[in-house]
Design a protein around this motif. Structure first.
Motif, PDB file in Angstrom:
ATOM      1  N   VAL A  19       0.812  -1.299  -0.194  1.00 38.71           N
ATOM      2  CA  VAL A  19       0.049  -0.138  -0.041  1.00 38.71           C
ATOM      3  C   VAL A  19       0.810   1.297  -0.089  1.00 38.71           C
ATOM      4  O   VAL A  19       1.786   1.309   0.713  1.00 38.71           O
ATOM      5  N   ASP A  20       0.667   2.174  -0.910  1.00 35.92           N
ATOM      6  CA  ASP A  20       1.436   3.335  -0.734  1.00 35.92           C
ATOM      7  C   ASP A  20       0.868   4.613   0.094  1.00 35.92           C
ATOM      8  O   ASP A  20       1.124   5.662  -0.152  1.00 35.92           O
ATOM      9  N   ALA A  21       0.152   4.310   1.269  1.00 37.79           N
ATOM     10  CA  ALA A  21      -0.181   5.074   2.307  1.00 37.79           C
ATOM     11  C   ALA A  21       0.116   4.502   3.670  1.00 37.79           C
ATOM     12  O   ALA A  21      -0.593   3.551   4.052  1.00 37.79           O
ATOM     13  N   CYS A  22       1.179   5.226   4.295  1.00 35.73           N
ATOM     14  CA  CYS A  22       1.554   4.828   5.570  1.00 35.73           C
ATOM     15  C   CYS A  22       0.290   4.736   6.377  1.00 35.73           C
ATOM     16  O   CYS A  22       0.316   3.741   7.498  1.00 35.73           O
ATOM     17  N   ASN A  23      -0.640   5.797   6.368  1.00 35.48           N
ATOM     18  CA  ASN A  23      -1.707   5.504   7.553  1.00 35.48           C
ATOM     19  C   ASN A  23      -2.724   4.534   7.249  1.00 35.48           C
ATOM     20  O   ASN A  23      -3.226   3.904   8.176  1.00 35.48           O
ATOM     21  N   VAL A  24      -2.782   3.857   5.947  1.00 36.25           N
ATOM     22  CA  VAL A  24      -3.732   2.782   5.764  1.00 36.25           C
ATOM     23  C   VAL A  24      -2.826   1.652   6.472  1.00 36.25           C
ATOM     24  O   VAL A  24      -3.528   0.666   7.241  1.00 36.25           O
ATOM     25  N   VAL A  25      -1.499   1.401   6.412  1.00 32.28           N
ATOM     26  CA  VAL A  25      -1.021   0.331   6.828  1.00 32.28           C
ATOM     27  C   VAL A  25      -0.880   0.393   8.340  1.00 32.28           C
ATOM     28  O   VAL A  25      -1.011  -0.840   8.905  1.00 32.28           O
ATOM     29  N   SER A  26      -0.709   1.547   8.980  1.00 30.98           N
ATOM     30  CA  SER A  26      -0.717   1.729  10.481  1.00 30.98           C
ATOM     31  C   SER A  26      -2.072   1.330  10.859  1.00 30.98           C
ATOM     32  O   SER A  26      -2.213   0.547  12.056  1.00 30.98           O
ATOM     33  N   ALA A  27      -3.087   1.640  10.143  1.00 34.87           N
ATOM     34  CA  ALA A  27      -4.556   1.205  10.700  1.00 34.87           C
ATOM     35  C   ALA A  27      -4.969  -0.191  10.636  1.00 34.87           C
ATOM     36  O   ALA A  27      -5.443  -0.504  11.453  1.00 34.87           O
ATOM     37  N   VAL A  28      -4.388  -0.616   9.427  1.00 33.03           N
ATOM     38  CA  VAL A  28      -4.750  -2.182   9.149  1.00 33.03           C
ATOM     39  C   VAL A  28      -3.913  -3.191  10.097  1.00 33.03           C
ATOM     40  O   VAL A  28      -4.467  -4.127  10.849  1.00 33.03           O
ATOM     41  N   LEU A  37      -0.715 -12.325   5.159  1.00 35.11           N
ATOM     42  CA  LEU A  37       0.927 -12.599   6.051  1.00 35.11           C
ATOM     43  C   LEU A  37       1.365 -11.463   6.435  1.00 35.11           C
ATOM     44  O   LEU A  37       1.701 -11.195   7.248  1.00 35.11           O
ATOM     45  N   LYS A  38       1.446 -10.497   5.475  1.00 35.53           N
ATOM     46  CA  LYS A  38       2.465  -9.120   5.638  1.00 35.53           C
ATOM     47  C   LYS A  38       1.700  -8.226   4.626  1.00 35.53           C
ATOM     48  O   LYS A  38       1.399  -8.203   3.748  1.00 35.53           O
ATOM     49  N   CYS A  39       1.753  -6.798   5.553  1.00 34.30           N
ATOM     50  CA  CYS A  39       1.292  -5.689   4.714  1.00 34.30           C
ATOM     51  C   CYS A  39       2.492  -4.618   4.998  1.00 34.30           C
ATOM     52  O   CYS A  39       3.123  -4.498   5.947  1.00 34.30           O
ATOM     53  N   GLN A  40       2.815  -4.163   3.642  1.00 35.22           N
ATOM     54  CA  GLN A  40       4.002  -3.015   3.765  1.00 35.22           C
ATOM     55  C   GLN A  40       3.623  -1.891   2.960  1.00 35.22           C
ATOM     56  O   GLN A  40       2.942  -1.899   1.927  1.00 35.22           O
ATOM     57  N   ASP A  41       4.314  -0.922   3.384  1.00 35.85           N
ATOM     58  CA  ASP A  41       4.039   0.442   2.948  1.00 35.85           C
ATOM     59  C   ASP A  41       5.174   0.442   1.845  1.00 35.85           C
ATOM     60  O   ASP A  41       6.451   0.249   2.017  1.00 35.85           O
ATOM     61  N   ILE A  42       4.694   0.888   0.492  1.00 39.83           N
ATOM     62  CA  ILE A  42       5.833   1.465  -0.579  1.00 39.83           C
ATOM     63  C   ILE A  42       5.687   2.658  -1.024  1.00 39.83           C
ATOM     64  O   ILE A  42       4.535   3.450  -0.741  1.00 39.83           O
ATOM     65  N   SER A  43       6.686   3.324  -1.537  1.00 39.98           N
ATOM     66  CA  SER A  43       6.466   4.607  -2.186  1.00 39.98           C
ATOM     67  C   SER A  43       5.417   4.601  -3.345  1.00 39.98           C
ATOM     68  O   SER A  43       5.504   3.833  -4.029  1.00 39.98           O
TER      69      SER A  43
END
Length: 115
Positions: free
Chosen positions: A38-47, A74-80
């Motif tokens: 996901v390219d949105a840090c806030n989405v990753v943090s919330a999820v 298994l894994k969610c990560q923030d990408i640019s």
């Protein structure tokens, strides 16, 4: 089938709704989704957080968390955003289309420059 969500939403809400729709599509197609980028840090943090936080996005975040379990997450990560050119080009193509489309096992010429 993707759903049109009418209304005026914050861009953050749009990110959550798009994430949920992608997971719904994967589940409905019987696909496993082990890694989510996901390219949105806030989405990753919330999820990844333990609490949905309520508010406008709370119910959508809870939906996302349930869908992630359904698809084998298994894994969610923030990408640019720059690293996400294929998704950006596909979203732009979808927004410019006047008809509903479903691309399955198709490589669209608009994403070739990104590959």
């Amino acid at each position: 089938m993707l759903h049109l969500v009418l209304g005026v939403h914050l861009s953050e809400t749009g990110e959550f709704l798009a994430f949920r729709e992608r997971l719904l599509l994967a589940r409905n197609l019987g696909l496993s989704v082990h890694i989510v980028e996901v390219d949105a840090c806030n989405v990753v943090s919330a999820v990844l957080g333990s609490d949905s936080g309520g508010g406008e996005n709370g119910l959508v975040i809870n939906d996302i968390k349930a869908l992630l379990q359904d698809v084998g997450f298994l894994k969610c990560q923030d990408i640019s955003r720059k690293s996400n050119d294929v998704a950006h080009n596909l979203a732009s193509l979808a927004l410019s289309s006047i008809k509903e489309s479903f691309w399955h096992n198709v490589c669209l010429s608009s994403i070739f420059p990104c590959l």
